[in-house]
Design an enzyme around this catalytic site. Sequence first.
Site, PDB file in Angstrom:
ATOM      1  N   TYR A  54       0.988  -1.286  -0.227  1.00  0.00           N
ATOM      2  CA  TYR A  54       0.039   0.001   0.053  1.00  0.00           C
ATOM      3  C   TYR A  54       0.670   1.348   0.018  1.00  0.00           C
ATOM      4  CZ  TYR A  54      -3.719  -3.321   1.357  1.00  0.00           C
ATOM      5  OH  TYR A  54      -4.524  -4.413   1.750  1.00  0.00           O
ATOM      6  N   ARG A 204     -15.962  -1.797  -1.916  1.00  0.00           N
ATOM      7  CA  ARG A 204     -15.110  -0.647  -2.217  1.00  0.00           C
ATOM      8  C   ARG A 204     -15.893   0.469  -2.453  1.00  0.00           C
ATOM      9  NH1 ARG A 204     -12.801  -4.734  -5.194  1.00  0.00           N
ATOM     10  NH2 ARG A 204     -10.604  -5.239  -4.635  1.00  0.00           N
TER      11      ARG A 204
END
Length: 325
Positions: A54, A204
């Site tokens: 990330y 999401r």
Amino acid sequence: MKRRNLGDLSVSAIGLGCMSMTPIYGTPDAQESIFTIHHALDHGIDLIDSSDAYAFGKNEDLIARAIADRRDKVVLATKFGNLRNPDGTMAVNGRPEYVRLACEASLRRLGTDVIDLYYIHRIDPNVPIEDTIGAMVDLKTEGKIRHLGLSKAAPDTLRRAHAVHPIAALQTEYSLWTRDVETELLALCKSLGTGFVAYSPLGRGFLTGLLDSPDALAENDRRRDHPRFAPENMTANAALIATLTTLAREQGCAPAQLALAWVLTRGDYIVPIPGTSKRKWLDQNIAALDITLSEQTLAELDQVFSFGAAAGTRYPAAQMKSLHL
């Protein structure tokens, strides 16, 4: 805070996914992200989830800043093996020598001497899973990690890994509109005593009902590359959200809370980790723990969000090939 078990690891019944706290779905506010982690810990959420992939490690750097004075309150989870190259291409690495290098780099970034739950983020098809797990076992023996996890692994891979060492958790996507794990993985996890960590339990963000077109996404939001967020698929999926919104209104909650409450009903070994970088959405997620769904509501959700109901694949084609190996 209610609690659940991932193998023999006790964690809060929901965790906090931190991927969106560094740029991926637009550019978040770093200070608000840190406040959100503090808010989670103050309200009993202790499972904090990251990855070295990330933002090229910057996500772990941010978490380190947030937990520096409260490490003892955190069940710290991170991952390795999913390589994001600067040119946008991706690779995987599960070689034993890399496992050690990745772990030691994450420990430095996280400012800690032990990772509570360490996952292989993507399965390397060129390395026997037994070799990767063996290297992780060595790290556990040395006290650098406490529990082993797999992410996006196929059933046979989980079986082979578990034969080497108990796997505390399997993490993969699971929500009303992504239900493929119900065919085999969930039952396998339950039979092995492996916990299941559900990422993207709110699709999401789509299952919040707050995204009605790609225009709602920032220009640098990676979801613009995801097929389900293409204009034609968002239009097709709007019918799902309409039903979810109606059922949520009848339940007296927000669509996101209904979607999260549904995941929580799927088994007491399942721990969803909805991601957010804002305290207001975290509070909404926490409140989902107190929602009780009727059999009628569950049946209606099951009918509308049947397997394959969502238009579009979860990821672009290239990434789909690396899932569930």
